[in-house]
Design a protein around this motif. Structure first.
Motif, PDB file in Angstrom:
ATOM      1  N   ALA A  29     -27.871 -17.617  -0.244  1.00 15.77           N
ATOM      2  CA  ALA A  29     -27.485 -17.415   1.020  1.00 15.77           C
ATOM      3  C   ALA A  29     -27.393 -15.740   1.353  1.00 15.77           C
ATOM      4  CB  ALA A  29     -26.065 -17.956   1.224  1.00 15.77           C
ATOM      5  N   THR A  35     -27.855 -19.270   5.148  1.00 21.10           N
ATOM      6  CA  THR A  35     -28.166 -20.694   4.809  1.00 21.10           C
ATOM      7  C   THR A  35     -28.889 -20.964   3.322  1.00 21.10           C
ATOM      8  OG1 THR A  35     -30.138 -20.969   5.916  1.00 21.10           O
ATOM      9  CG2 THR A  35     -28.215 -21.254   7.313  1.00 21.10           C
ATOM     10  N   LEU A  59     -20.536 -26.149  -0.164  1.00 20.06           N
ATOM     11  CA  LEU A  59     -21.535 -26.209   0.562  1.00 20.06           C
ATOM     12  C   LEU A  59     -21.400 -27.079   1.855  1.00 20.06           C
ATOM     13  CD1 LEU A  59     -24.590 -25.964  -1.799  1.00 20.06           C
ATOM     14  CD2 LEU A  59     -23.728 -24.164  -0.374  1.00 20.06           C
ATOM     15  N   GLU A  61     -23.041 -28.898   5.396  1.00 16.14           N
ATOM     16  CA  GLU A  61     -24.242 -29.147   6.127  1.00 16.14           C
ATOM     17  C   GLU A  61     -24.521 -28.477   7.366  1.00 16.14           C
ATOM     18  OE1 GLU A  61     -26.017 -33.008   6.588  1.00 16.14           O
ATOM     19  OE2 GLU A  61     -24.639 -33.849   5.339  1.00 16.14           O
ATOM     20  N   ALA A  62     -25.579 -27.988   7.478  1.00 24.14           N
ATOM     21  CA  ALA A  62     -25.910 -27.136   8.790  1.00 24.14           C
ATOM     22  C   ALA A  62     -27.414 -27.516   9.337  1.00 24.14           C
ATOM     23  CB  ALA A  62     -25.645 -25.314   8.492  1.00 24.14           C
ATOM     24  N   ARG A  65     -30.279 -27.581   6.505  1.00 21.71           N
ATOM     25  CA  ARG A  65     -29.693 -26.657   5.430  1.00 21.71           C
ATOM     26  C   ARG A  65     -28.322 -26.804   5.275  1.00 21.71           C
ATOM     27  NH1 ARG A  65     -34.133 -23.458   4.060  1.00 21.71           N
ATOM     28  NH2 ARG A  65     -32.539 -21.667   3.436  1.00 21.71           N
ATOM     29  N   PHE A  66     -27.944 -25.830   4.336  1.00 20.23           N
ATOM     30  CA  PHE A  66     -26.444 -25.751   4.197  1.00 20.23           C
ATOM     31  C   PHE A  66     -25.963 -24.561   4.188  1.00 20.23           C
ATOM     32  CE2 PHE A  66     -28.270 -29.642   2.106  1.00 20.23           C
ATOM     33  CZ  PHE A  66     -27.181 -30.465   2.134  1.00 20.23           C
ATOM     34  N   VAL A  67     -24.647 -24.169   4.644  1.00 15.01           N
ATOM     35  CA  VAL A  67     -23.973 -22.934   4.565  1.00 15.01           C
ATOM     36  C   VAL A  67     -23.001 -23.107   3.448  1.00 15.01           C
ATOM     37  CG1 VAL A  67     -24.969 -22.266   6.853  1.00 15.01           C
ATOM     38  CG2 VAL A  67     -22.506 -23.581   6.416  1.00 15.01           C
TER      39      VAL A  67
END
Length: 294
Positions: A29, A35, A59, A61-62, A65-67
């Motif tokens: 990240a 992300t 983690l 969801e964004a 993708r994920f943050v």
């Protein structure tokens, strides 16, 4: 909702794989736009580890993708885990009593080559064992001593060795080796370098564990070496012996205790070794004492 920093610290300290996975996603990240996706880290972790990160809320969801929900908390948890590892490495050092035991054991072991030590230890042990010699045949005396020293060594080893930690580190090393092989097969030089560095860190930890494993050996020698020195002294001092000079061995017939039966090994040492190995196996199974990593 993500775990708190304290909860993350506890999870990471107890689970090396989770710590590794957290470190991987954090690095991925930070090296990008903040992300991360499964494809970014799939070479360096398993799907199960990825799932655990999602399950703990590290983690979120964004979009597609994920943050990392709280990068600072994850970073602090990883830092605390590293500090704990360093403290544990220091804890594996020998205490003053361990060092005294080690020096004493080595001094006694010199008795095999230094007659002064042997001739001092032998008579002292002989005084203690005279009552036992008076009621048992010599071969049973040796059997009793072998079983006794075997029991002592097993108890000391089981109490002073963290087999659970050894097993965890062994599993971690095996997992790292598998990941390294896969990275080499893919030709991913970057992943190979990262995994090799991780492998070196684990090997350094294992070296500390090896030093720790020598502690029970030092204490065990304090009991076994005097017994062997007494037997050795007895065989070299026939005038002091109140024992028969020979024994009937299965398939070998009547053999003098001082006769060489296997290379330089004399009959008395062979008998002691047989009794020691057999009794240790029986003691382990009877008392269900763990003496190796699970």
């Amino acid at each position: 909702m993500a775990e708190t920093t304290g909860e993350l610290r506890t999870l990471i300290e107890r689970d090396d794989e989770l710590a590794d996975a957290s470190a991987v996603v954090l690095a991925a990240a930070e090296s990008g736009d903040g992300t991360v996706a499964w494809n970014d880290v799939s070479d360096d972790m398993t799907a199960a580890q990825w799932g655990r990160l999602l399950g703990t809320g590290v983690l979120i969801e964004a979009g597609d993708r994920f943050v990392i929900d709280d990068p600072v908390a994850v970073s602090e948890a990883l830092g605390n885990a590293e500090d704990t590892t360093a403290e544990n490495a220091e804890d594996t050092g020998w205490s003053v009593s361990d060092k005294i035991a080690g020096v004493s054991a080595l001094t006694l072991a010199l008795g095999y080559r230094v007659p002064v030590i042997r001739d001092s230890v032998g008579p002292m042990v002989d005084v203690l064992l005279t009552p036992l010699e008076a009621i048992l045949p010599f071969y049973l005396v040796v059997l009793t001593l072998a079983a006794g020293t075997g029991l002592v060594s097993i108890v000391i080893q089981s109490r002073m060795t963290d087999y659970e930690q050894m097993g965890e580190r062994q599993e971690r090393m095996n997992a790292i080796s598998e990941r390294l092989e896969k990275a080499k097969e893919r030709g991913d030089e970057g992943a190979v370098k990262r995994i090799q560095k991780e492998q070196m860190d684990v090997m350094t930890d294992q070296l500390g564990m090896f030093t720790q494993m020598l502690r029970p050996l030092a204490w065990t020698m304090l009991f076994t070496v005097p017994v062997l020195l007494w037997l050795y002294w007895l065989m070299l001092s026939p005038a002091q012996a109140v024992t028969p000079t020979a024994m009937v061995f299965p398939m070998l017939g009547r053999i003098a205790w001082t006769a060489k039966v296997i290379g330089p090994m004399q009959a008395w040492l062979l008998w002691y070794t047989i009794c020691s190995v057999t009794s240790r196996q029986l003691i382990r199974r009877t008392l269900n004492i763990q003496t190796s990593p699970t």
